[in-house]
Design a protein around this motif. Structure first.
Motif, PDB file in Angstrom:
ATOM      1  N   LEU A   1      44.257 113.173  40.677  1.00 51.01           N
ATOM      2  CA  LEU A   1      44.671 114.574  40.857  1.00 51.01           C
ATOM      3  C   LEU A   1      46.190 114.620  40.929  1.00 51.01           C
ATOM      4  N   VAL A   2      46.802 115.467  40.105  1.00 50.44           N
ATOM      5  CA  VAL A   2      48.260 115.650  40.189  1.00 50.44           C
ATOM      6  C   VAL A   2      48.531 116.596  41.358  1.00 50.44           C
ATOM      7  N   THR A   3      49.346 116.137  42.313  1.00 53.52           N
ATOM      8  CA  THR A   3      49.666 116.956  43.489  1.00 53.52           C
ATOM      9  C   THR A   3      51.126 117.412  43.400  1.00 53.52           C
ATOM     10  N   GLU A   4      51.547 118.231  44.378  1.00 49.42           N
ATOM     11  CA  GLU A   4      52.907 118.785  44.302  1.00 49.42           C
ATOM     12  C   GLU A   4      53.981 117.710  44.259  1.00 49.42           C
ATOM     13  N   ASP A   5      53.728 116.605  44.988  1.00 49.66           N
ATOM     14  CA  ASP A   5      54.785 115.591  45.037  1.00 49.66           C
ATOM     15  C   ASP A   5      54.379 114.246  44.439  1.00 49.66           C
ATOM     16  N   GLY A   6      53.284 114.202  43.710  1.00 56.68           N
ATOM     17  CA  GLY A   6      52.882 112.931  43.096  1.00 56.68           C
ATOM     18  C   GLY A   6      51.457 113.013  42.613  1.00 56.68           C
ATOM     19  N   CYS A   7      50.607 112.169  43.162  1.00 55.00           N
ATOM     20  CA  CYS A   7      49.204 112.235  42.746  1.00 55.00           C
ATOM     21  C   CYS A   7      48.322 111.585  43.799  1.00 55.00           C
ATOM     22  N   ARG A   8      47.023 111.790  43.637  1.00 57.54           N
ATOM     23  CA  ARG A   8      46.043 111.185  44.541  1.00 57.54           C
ATOM     24  C   ARG A   8      44.908 110.643  43.688  1.00 57.54           C
ATOM     25  N   VAL A   9      44.524 109.382  43.949  1.00 56.61           N
ATOM     26  CA  VAL A   9      43.374 108.804  43.251  1.00 56.61           C
ATOM     27  C   VAL A   9      42.124 109.376  43.906  1.00 56.61           C
ATOM     28  N   LEU A  10      41.259 109.973  43.112  1.00 58.82           N
ATOM     29  CA  LEU A  10      40.112 110.693  43.675  1.00 58.82           C
ATOM     30  C   LEU A  10      38.959 109.763  44.048  1.00 58.82           C
ATOM     31  N   GLY A  11      38.255 110.152  45.103  1.00 61.44           N
ATOM     32  CA  GLY A  11      37.008 109.475  45.476  1.00 61.44           C
ATOM     33  C   GLY A  11      37.215 108.232  46.310  1.00 61.44           C
ATOM     34  N   LYS A  12      36.059 107.683  46.690  1.00 57.04           N
ATOM     35  CA  LYS A  12      36.055 106.458  47.488  1.00 57.04           C
ATOM     36  C   LYS A  12      36.589 105.316  46.619  1.00 57.04           C
ATOM     37  N   PRO A  13      37.589 104.552  47.132  1.00 56.54           N
ATOM     38  CA  PRO A  13      38.194 103.519  46.270  1.00 56.54           C
ATOM     39  C   PRO A  13      37.163 102.514  45.752  1.00 56.54           C
ATOM     40  N   ILE A  14      37.179 102.293  44.468  1.00 61.31           N
ATOM     41  CA  ILE A  14      36.243 101.363  43.817  1.00 61.31           C
ATOM     42  C   ILE A  14      37.005 100.055  43.613  1.00 61.31           C
ATOM     43  N   PRO A  15      36.443  98.906  44.055  1.00 54.38           N
ATOM     44  CA  PRO A  15      37.212  97.658  43.996  1.00 54.38           C
ATOM     45  C   PRO A  15      37.896  97.469  42.651  1.00 54.38           C
ATOM     46  N   LYS A  16      39.198  97.104  42.717  1.00 52.09           N
ATOM     47  CA  LYS A  16      39.887  96.832  41.449  1.00 52.09           C
ATOM     48  C   LYS A  16      40.906  95.706  41.528  1.00 52.09           C
ATOM     49  N   THR A  17      41.219  95.193  42.733  1.00 53.67           N
ATOM     50  CA  THR A  17      42.084  94.003  42.741  1.00 53.67           C
ATOM     51  C   THR A  17      41.207  92.786  42.447  1.00 53.67           C
ATOM     52  N   VAL A  18      41.847  91.698  42.028  1.00 51.22           N
ATOM     53  CA  VAL A  18      41.105  90.464  41.756  1.00 51.22           C
ATOM     54  C   VAL A  18      40.304  90.064  42.999  1.00 51.22           C
ATOM     55  N   LYS A  19      40.984  90.135  44.147  1.00 51.30           N
ATOM     56  CA  LYS A  19      40.344  89.693  45.395  1.00 51.30           C
ATOM     57  C   LYS A  19      39.143  90.582  45.741  1.00 51.30           C
ATOM     58  N   ASP A  20      39.331  91.906  45.664  1.00 49.51           N
ATOM     59  CA  ASP A  20      38.240  92.819  46.037  1.00 49.51           C
ATOM     60  C   ASP A  20      37.047  92.683  45.087  1.00 49.51           C
ATOM     61  N   ILE A  21      37.353  92.468  43.805  1.00 47.16           N
ATOM     62  CA  ILE A  21      36.239  92.314  42.844  1.00 47.16           C
ATOM     63  C   ILE A  21      35.507  90.997  43.116  1.00 47.16           C
ATOM     64  N   GLU A  22      36.271  89.922  43.320  1.00 42.39           N
ATOM     65  CA  GLU A  22      35.609  88.639  43.590  1.00 42.39           C
ATOM     66  C   GLU A  22      34.774  88.721  44.874  1.00 42.39           C
ATOM     67  N   ASN A  23      35.313  89.425  45.862  1.00 39.33           N
ATOM     68  CA  ASN A  23      34.577  89.547  47.130  1.00 39.33           C
ATOM     69  C   ASN A  23      33.268  90.282  46.943  1.00 39.33           C
ATOM     70  N   ILE A  24      33.317  91.458  46.276  1.00 34.97           N
ATOM     71  CA  ILE A  24      32.078  92.256  46.165  1.00 34.97           C
ATOM     72  C   ILE A  24      31.053  91.550  45.294  1.00 34.97           C
ATOM     73  N   MET A  25      31.544  90.758  44.335  1.00 38.17           N
ATOM     74  CA  MET A  25      30.598  90.070  43.446  1.00 38.17           C
ATOM     75  C   MET A  25      29.933  88.869  44.119  1.00 38.17           C
ATOM     76  N   GLN A  26      30.525  88.420  45.235  1.00 42.04           N
ATOM     77  CA  GLN A  26      29.897  87.313  45.969  1.00 42.04           C
ATOM     78  C   GLN A  26      28.850  87.798  46.959  1.00 42.04           C
ATOM     79  N   ASP A  27      28.890  89.117  47.273  1.00 44.79           N
ATOM     80  CA  ASP A  27      27.979  89.650  48.315  1.00 44.79           C
ATOM     81  C   ASP A  27      26.509  89.394  47.975  1.00 44.79           C
TER      82      ASP A  27
END
Ligand code: GLY
Ligand code: MN
Length: 462
Positions: free
Chosen positions: A436-462
């Motif tokens: 979402l484009v906001t007055e002073d920048g932007c906001r990523v919408l919704g609950k954050p979905i894993p996207k760093t290497v670490k977060d993806i590796e972590n969720i895939m090990q669960d």
């Protein structure tokens, strides 16, 4: 459905934006799949939904810009309809749900329009995008296709694009609901991405999650270990260690607002070094764009920023060489990043593209480039507060394109073909968020979905 006032206010605004004449906004009809009564999943026209909110076939709206009046055409259910489809609200009840006072039977629409034509009134229509739209307009007006084309109104297109581009709080909440469903779709796909699975086993579950939350997927799921094929709708591969799985999928809410998310994960859950290097670079491009989105800046600049990050990173990895600013300005990076950075999103996953891609993404100031890669950018004009758009950079190793460019010696000053050919077995990576484009920048919408290497590796090990 939103409250009746929301639709009434939108229609009033649209009527005021159009100088004179009659605005015709038809809803969609059912469309047959393989025999008349076996129809595709019904999808209402998004502009009709925006102004009239009603989600049934057989409706059409009229706004009169000269007389500040409006009409809803449609039929009351017959006993046959009730037997097959259950009890239905009357047209008066449907009208009152969305603030329309006057309704008339659908059969009156043709006479109404022909009468307006006879009085030499201007008729404004939006561009038809289905074959049956053309046929029903020709029938309604009793005119040939060439005459219908003259009614397509740039004034109306600009007015609708102007309004639908800016999302209000209710719409943003709906889009966030759709992103939250996408969270479940994507995290489930990540956990299922094990060697030996067939792509379609995961695709079916992903689609089912969307359906079970109220709506179908917002476009056919792209899911493949052949991520180098940008829109891969075949789901027949068996997942193999050493490949990455691209999942580009979004949900539609009950009210038809969309999400569109892409994640790319290593089959089996652990990135190898080569995958990590390219992945980190795509992620850097995605995040750099998020840091720089602001109203007033052309989205084209965001595309070029992503291209610059990608080109510079590929140079560090020895895949490109030379002056990377020059490489991007000439389009050499498009060997690896051949598509546009993103598009608007709302009631359509590529919002309003039914009205014409250039009306949505370009304007008098910013015209579409004809350079390979940049030419596919769907959205380029200056961003405004309230826009919702996607940020979806990618890096792909497309063997046929590599062979063609190498054979032609194309951009040989910028591309290290010796090394690039060793990546022909790599596949592709795309990372996409809804913003979402906001007055002073932007906001990523919704609950954050894993996207760093670490977060993806972590969720895939669960
Ligand atoms: N997510 C598919 C596309 O934007 O084309
Ligand atoms: Mn997209």
């Amino acid at each position: 459905m939103f409250k009746a006032d929301v639709y009434k206010e939108r229609r009033n605004r649209l009527r005021k934006k159009v100088s004179n004449g009659i605005i015709l906004l038809p809803g969609n009809d059912e469309a047959s799949m393989n025999y008349p009564s076996n129809t595709y999943h019904y999808r209402q026209d998004s502009t009709f939904l925006y102004y009239f909110g009603l989600d049934q076939a057989g409706l059409a709206g009229i706004l009169d810009a000269d007389q500040d009046s409006e009409l809803l055409f449609g039929n009351n259910a017959t006993m046959d309809d009730i037997i097959w489809m259950g009890p239905q609200p009357s047209m008066t009840e449907r009208g009152s749900l969305v603030g329309v006072e006057k309704t008339r039977p659908l059969d009156d629409l043709s006479g109404f329009l022909r009468d307006a034509l006879a009085k030499k009134r201007t008729i404004h229509i939006l561009p038809p995008y289905r074959g049956d739209h053309w046929l029903s307009l020709m029938k309604l007006f009793n005119l040939p296709l060439e005459s219908i084309k003259t009614m397509i109104s740039e004034e109306l297109i600009h007015a609708v694009v102007g309004m639908r581009s800016i999302k209000d709080g209710n719409e943003i909440r709906e889009i966030e609901k759709a992103v939250d469903v996408a969270y479940l779709m994507h995290t489930t796909a990540m956990k299922m991405a094990k060697p030996g699975m067939v792509e379609r086993e995961i695709t079916g579950v992903v689609e089912g999650i969307s359906l079970s939350h109220g709506g179908p997927v917002s476009f056919p799921v792209i899911q493949s270990i052949d991520g180098q094929t940008l829109h891969n709708h075949s789901h027949a591969n068996v997942l193999k260690e050493g490949r990455m799985m691209v999942t580009d999928a979004g949900a539609e809410t009950e009210m038809h607002y969309a999400s569109d998310i892409t994640r790319t994960v290593p089959v089996g859950g652990i990135f190898d070094q080569r995958q990590k290097d390219i992945y980190t670079l795509v992620l850097k491009a995605n995040e750099e764009v998020i840091r720089n989105i602001k109203p007033g800046i052309p989205f084209k600049d965001m595309h070029l920023l992503a291209a610059q990050v990608i080109a510079s990173g590929l140079k560090d990895l020895g895949l490109m060489k030379g002056d990377m600013e020059e490489a991007v300005s000439q389009g050499a990076h498009a060997l690896f990043f051949p598509h546009g950075l993103g598009h608007m999103m709302g009631l359509d996953v590529h919002d309003m593209e039914g009205l014409g891609e250039d009306y949505v993404g370009y304007d008098d100031e910013i015209k579409r480039s004809d350079q390979f890669g940049l030419a596919f950018l769907r959205l380029a004009r200056r961003m405004e507060t309230g826009w919702v758009l996607t940020d979806e950079p990618g890096i792909y190793f497309i063997p046929a394109l590599i062979d063609q460019w190498k054979g032609e010696g194309k951009f040989a000053d910028f591309i290290n073909y010796e090394k690039v050919v060793t990546y022909k077995d790599f596949g592709g990576i795309r990372i996409e968020d809804d913003i979402l484009v906001t007055e002073d920048g932007c906001r990523v919408l919704g609950k954050p979905i894993p996207k760093t290497v670490k977060d993806i590796e972590n969720i895939m090990q669960d």
